[in-house]
Design an enzyme around this catalytic site. Structure first.
Site, PDB file in Angstrom:
ATOM      1  N   ARG A 136       0.960  -1.051   0.028  1.00 23.65           N
ATOM      2  CA  ARG A 136       0.086   0.008  -0.005  1.00 23.65           C
ATOM      3  C   ARG A 136       0.918   1.288   0.133  1.00 23.65           C
ATOM      4  O   ARG A 136       2.097   1.071   0.242  1.00 23.65           O
ATOM      5  CB  ARG A 136      -0.847   0.019   1.182  1.00 23.65           C
ATOM      6  CG  ARG A 136      -1.973  -1.182   1.315  1.00 23.65           C
ATOM      7  CD  ARG A 136      -2.841  -1.102   2.347  1.00 23.65           C
ATOM      8  NE  ARG A 136      -3.628  -2.039   2.452  1.00 23.65           N
ATOM      9  CZ  ARG A 136      -4.863  -2.489   1.899  1.00 23.65           C
ATOM     10  NH1 ARG A 136      -5.380  -1.950   0.701  1.00 23.65           N
ATOM     11  NH2 ARG A 136      -5.453  -3.831   2.057  1.00 23.65           N
ATOM     12  N   GLY A 137       0.398   2.314  -0.552  1.00 20.82           N
ATOM     13  CA  GLY A 137       1.031   3.654  -0.586  1.00 20.82           C
ATOM     14  C   GLY A 137       2.216   3.329  -1.669  1.00 20.82           C
ATOM     15  O   GLY A 137       2.143   2.559  -2.659  1.00 20.82           O
ATOM     16  N   GLY A 161      -7.245  -3.223  -6.375  1.00 19.45           N
ATOM     17  CA  GLY A 161      -8.412  -2.646  -6.229  1.00 19.45           C
ATOM     18  C   GLY A 161      -8.883  -1.255  -6.671  1.00 19.45           C
ATOM     19  O   GLY A 161      -8.273  -0.648  -7.616  1.00 19.45           O
ATOM     20  N   GLY A 163      -8.341   1.806  -5.001  1.00 21.93           N
ATOM     21  CA  GLY A 163      -7.026   2.778  -5.047  1.00 21.93           C
ATOM     22  C   GLY A 163      -6.126   2.444  -6.144  1.00 21.93           C
ATOM     23  O   GLY A 163      -5.693   3.415  -6.888  1.00 21.93           O
ATOM     24  N   THR A 164      -5.897   1.194  -6.492  1.00 24.39           N
ATOM     25  CA  THR A 164      -4.811   0.749  -7.700  1.00 24.39           C
ATOM     26  C   THR A 164      -5.507   1.381  -8.770  1.00 24.39           C
ATOM     27  O   THR A 164      -4.725   1.931  -9.715  1.00 24.39           O
ATOM     28  CB  THR A 164      -4.602  -0.633  -7.724  1.00 24.39           C
ATOM     29  OG1 THR A 164      -4.263  -1.131  -6.369  1.00 24.39           O
ATOM     30  CG2 THR A 164      -3.702  -1.067  -8.757  1.00 24.39           C
ATOM     31  N   ILE A 191     -11.296  -8.556  -2.702  1.00 28.14           N
ATOM     32  CA  ILE A 191     -12.272  -9.411  -2.247  1.00 28.14           C
ATOM     33  C   ILE A 191     -13.612  -8.731  -1.982  1.00 28.14           C
ATOM     34  O   ILE A 191     -14.423  -9.211  -1.649  1.00 28.14           O
ATOM     35  CB  ILE A 191     -11.845 -10.558  -1.411  1.00 28.14           C
ATOM     36  CG1 ILE A 191     -11.089  -9.846  -0.142  1.00 28.14           C
ATOM     37  CG2 ILE A 191     -10.803 -11.507  -2.003  1.00 28.14           C
ATOM     38  CD1 ILE A 191     -11.045 -10.933   0.692  1.00 28.14           C
ATOM     39  N   ASP A 192     -13.423  -7.367  -1.381  1.00 30.13           N
ATOM     40  CA  ASP A 192     -14.743  -6.770  -0.983  1.00 30.13           C
ATOM     41  C   ASP A 192     -15.857  -6.510  -2.079  1.00 30.13           C
ATOM     42  O   ASP A 192     -16.750  -6.389  -1.481  1.00 30.13           O
ATOM     43  CB  ASP A 192     -14.122  -5.330  -0.626  1.00 30.13           C
ATOM     44  CG  ASP A 192     -13.478  -5.532   0.966  1.00 30.13           C
ATOM     45  OD1 ASP A 192     -13.177  -6.608   1.406  1.00 30.13           O
ATOM     46  OD2 ASP A 192     -12.997  -4.519   1.354  1.00 30.13           O
ATOM     47  N   MET A 235     -14.414  -9.698   6.097  1.00 32.18           N
ATOM     48  CA  MET A 235     -14.026  -8.541   5.302  1.00 32.18           C
ATOM     49  C   MET A 235     -15.068  -7.876   4.798  1.00 32.18           C
ATOM     50  O   MET A 235     -15.934  -8.354   4.706  1.00 32.18           O
ATOM     51  CB  MET A 235     -12.705  -8.820   4.244  1.00 32.18           C
ATOM     52  CG  MET A 235     -11.618  -9.087   5.090  1.00 32.18           C
ATOM     53  SD  MET A 235      -9.942  -9.117   3.841  1.00 32.18           S
ATOM     54  CE  MET A 235      -8.893  -8.833   5.026  1.00 32.18           C
ATOM     55  N   ARG A 237     -14.700  -3.544   3.962  1.00 33.98           N
ATOM     56  CA  ARG A 237     -14.305  -2.214   4.571  1.00 33.98           C
ATOM     57  C   ARG A 237     -15.403  -1.021   4.514  1.00 33.98           C
ATOM     58  O   ARG A 237     -16.248  -0.721   5.476  1.00 33.98           O
ATOM     59  CB  ARG A 237     -13.170  -1.486   4.077  1.00 33.98           C
ATOM     60  CG  ARG A 237     -12.426  -0.639   4.981  1.00 33.98           C
ATOM     61  CD  ARG A 237     -11.367   0.216   4.002  1.00 33.98           C
ATOM     62  NE  ARG A 237     -10.441  -0.831   3.284  1.00 33.98           N
ATOM     63  CZ  ARG A 237      -9.095  -0.682   3.759  1.00 33.98           C
ATOM     64  NH1 ARG A 237      -8.772  -0.361   4.744  1.00 33.98           N
ATOM     65  NH2 ARG A 237      -8.344  -1.167   3.143  1.00 33.98           N
TER      66      ARG A 237
END
Ligand SMILES: Nc1ncnc2c1ncn2[C@@H]1O[C@H](COP(=O)(O)OP(=O)(O)OP(=O)(O)O)[C@@H](O)[C@H]1O
Ligand SMILES: O=P(O)(O)OC[C@H]1O[C@](O)(CO)[C@@H](O)[C@@H]1O
Ligand SMILES: [Mg+2]
Length: 464
Positions: A136-137, A161, A163-164, A191-192, A235, A237
Site C-alpha cells: 500500500r502507498g 483494487g 485505490g490501484t 475481495i470486498d 472482510m 471495509r
C-alpha cells in the site's frame, strides 16, 4: 503499428491468425450496456466497448515490452492473472519481453524488474498471494512514468483494487500528457467486491466459499452449547458483499451486519432484543459481521483518533471483539447464561489460491486485458452483465459499489435470516430517494413525490 488480414467464412465469425493461435475477432463496434434492466422510455445509458481480439493490432509482437504489477491487499487469483498474462502474451501474440514489478507501485522505481516467462510462472496459480509481492502507498506518478519511459515499457498491466485503479488512471493521464505510446490495462482486484460497474471481482467467489468454513465452525460451537452464540467477522471495509453472500450461502446465519445497514443494540427492534428472542426460540444463534459495520457505534463507546494505512485508508476498529464484549455484558446484566465464540478468519479467506470458477474468470480477464492492450487501448477490464468489456478508468474510480439495502438481494437476506431490518419506513424512503437521485431515475408513478409533482403541473396548466 500493424494490421493483420482476417480469414472469413460465411457461417462463422471473422478469424484472425496471429502467430500460433487462431482467434475469433471481436467486432470493434460491439458494445456492452452498463444497465440491462431499464425502465420504459428511459435513456439508452452507458455502453462499453466489448473486450476481445481486434482485427487491427497496434503493437508488433517483437516491439512489445510489457510489465505487470500487483497492488493493495491480497486476493485469491492474483497469481492466476499473472500467469495468464505472461502465458497469454507469449502463446497468443508471441510476446516474450514481460517483466514483473516487485511489491506494488513503489517497485517501479525502487526494485529490479523481474523477467517472467511461461516456464517461470507455470505453477504459480496453485499458490495464494502474489509472487510479485504487493504493498500500500508509494504511488509517485512521475517517478513511475519516468521509469516506464526509461526502460522502454509499452504495455503496463496493473492488478489491484479501487485505490490501484485510481493510481492506474493517474499513470495513464501522465503517459498521455507526455505523448508516450504506452497502453495501460487495469485489472480490478478486491475481495470486498466494491469496484463499480463490474459484475464481480475475481477472488470473491473463493472468499465466500472459504467463509463458509468459519460459519460452519461458529454454528457447530454455538449449537453445542446452552445459549451458544457464534460470531464471525468477515472482510468488507465499506461494502458488505462477502458477509451478505456468505450468509445467503450458509443458511445457518441468524443475523448479518454490514456497513451499509446501520444497526443499534438497545431497545425495541435492536440487536439485543433479537438475540434474546432467537436464543429463546432456538437455544443458539450465528451472527456474521462485516469488518466495516458498526464503526459509528464503536467510535461512540471507544473514542480514538482515526488512523490511516499507507494508502490513506481508514484503519478499522475490531467490531467483532467489541460486539462480543457488548453481548456478554448485556447477557450478564439480564442474568442470562450464555457462551459466545468469536471467529476471525479475515486473512484466511483471502490468502488461499482461487477456486475453479475464479481461475477461469482470472484467465478470461487476463486474455481480455492482453487483447485490449495489443489493440493499443488503455482501460480497466471487467465483466459487465456477463460480457467482458473495456471500461474507461474514471467510470470505476468515481464511485464504489455497495449493497443496496432497498434492493431485492438485501430483502432476500432479511427473509432468509428473519433478522430485524433496523430501519424505519422513513429510512427506507430516504434510501430509495437517494438511490433514485444518484441514478437520475424518474419519480415513480404513485409515489407521494410523483403525486405532488403531478398536481403541481395540473395546477400550473390550469392557471394558464
Ligand atoms: N487516489 C489515488 N491516486 C493514486 N494512487 C492511489 C490512490 N489511491 C490509492 N493509490 C495507490 O494504489 C495502491 C493500492 O491502494 P490501496 O491500498 O487503497 O488498495 P486497493 O487497490 O484499493 O486494494 P484493496 O482495497 O482491495 O486492498 C497504493 O500503492 C496506493 O498508493
Ligand atoms: O490488513 P490489510 O492488508 O491492510 O488489508 C485489510 C483490508 O483489505 C481488504 O481486504 C480489501 O480492501 C479490506 O477488506 C480490509 O480492510
Ligand atoms: Mg481499496
Amino acid at each position: 503499428m500493424s494490421s493483420t488480414s482476417p480469414i472469413t467464412s460465411p457461417n462463422s465469425p471473422l478469424f484472425l491468425t496471429h502467430c500460433k493461435i487462431t482467434l475469433p475477432i471481436q467486432l470493434s463496434n460491439d458494445t456492452v450496456p452498463e444497465k440491462v434492466v431499464v425502465q420504459k422510455n428511459s435513456p439508452r445509458g452507458v455502453h462499453f466497448r466489448r473486450a476481445g481480439p481486434r482485427q487491427r493490432v497496434y503493437f508488433e509482437p517483437e516491439d512489445v515490452k510489457a510489465c505487470i504489477v500487483t497492488c493493495g491487499g491480497l486476493c485469491p487469483g492474483l497469481n492466476t492473472v499473472i500467469r495468464e498474462l505472461v502465458c497469454g502474451l507469449s502463446h497468443m501474440y508471441n510476446v516474450n519481453d514481460v517483466f514483473g514489478i516487485q511489491n506494488g507501485y513503489k517497485g517501479f522505481y525502487s526494485s529490479n524488474y523481474l523477467r517472467m516467462t511461461p516456464k517461470s510462472v507455470n505453477d504459480i496459480h496453485k499458490r495464494g498471494g502474489t509472487v510479485l509481492g504487493s504493498s500500500r502507498g508509494g504511488h509517485d506518478t512521475h517517478k513511475i512514468v519516468d521509469n516506464i519511459q526509461d526502460r522502454g515499457i509499452n504495455q503496463v498491466y496493473i492488478i489491484g483494487g479501487d485505490g490501484t485503479q485510481k493510481g492506474a488512471y493517474e499513470i495513464f493521464k501522465e503517459i498521455r500528457r507526455r505523448g508516450l505510446k504506452v497502453a495501460v490495462a487495469g485489472i480490478p482486484k478486491t475481495i470486498d467486491n466494491d469496484i463499480a460497474v463490474i459484475d464481480k471481482s475475481f477472488g470473491f467467489d473463493t472468499a465466500v466459499e472459504e467463509a463458509q468454513r468459519a460459519i460452519d465452525a461458529a454454528h457447530v460451537e454455538a449449537s453445542s452449547a446452552e445459549n451458544g452464540i457464534g460470531l464471525v467477522k468477515l472482510m468488507g471495509r465499506y461494502s458488505g458483499f462477502i458477509a451478505m453472500y456468505a450468509t445467503l450461502a450458509s443458511r445457518d446465519v441468524d443475523c448479518c451486519l454490514i456497513p451499509e445497514s446501520l444497526f443499534y443494540l438497545e431497545g425495541e427492534g435492536g440487536l439485543f432484543e433479537y438475540i434474546e428472542r432467537r436464543l429463546k426460540e432456538n437455544n443458539h444463534m450465528v451472527i456474521v459481521v462485516a469488518e466495516g459495520a458498526g464503526q459509528d457505534l464503536i467510535a461512540k463507546s471507544i473514542p480514538v483518533a482515526d488512523q490511516l494505512d499507507a494508502s490513506g485508508n481508514k484503519l478499522l476498529l475490531d467490531v467483532g471483539l467489541w460486539l462480543t464484549h457488548k453481548i456478554k455484558d448485556h447477557c450478564k446484566s439480564k442474568k442470562m447464561e450464555m457462551t459466545i465464540k468469536y471467529i476471525d478468519p479475515t486473512y484466511m479467506i483471502r490468502a488461499i489460491p482461487s477456486n475453479a470458477s475464479d481461475n477461469v474468470y482470472c484467465t478470461l480477464l487476463a486474455h481480455s486485458a492482453i487483447h485490449g492492450a495489443m489493440a493499443g487501448y488503455s482501460f480497466t477490464v471487467g465483466m459487465v452483465n456477463g460480457r467482458h468489456a473495456y471500461i474507461p478508468f474514471h467510470r470505476v474510480t468515481s464511485t464504489r459499489s455497495k449493497v443496496k439495502i432497498t434492493d431485492r438481494m438485501w430483502a432476500r437476506l432479511l427473509s432468509s435470516t428473519n433478522q430485524p431490518s433496523f430501519l424505519s419506513k422513513e429510512d427506507i424512503m430516504e434510501a430509495r430517494e437517494a438511490e433514485r437521485l444518484a441514478n437520475r431515475l424518474p419519480v415513480p408513478a404513485g409515489s407521494s413525490e410523483h403525486t405532488k409533482k403531478h398536481s403541481a403541473s395540473v395546477l400550473s396548466n390550469g392557471e394558464k
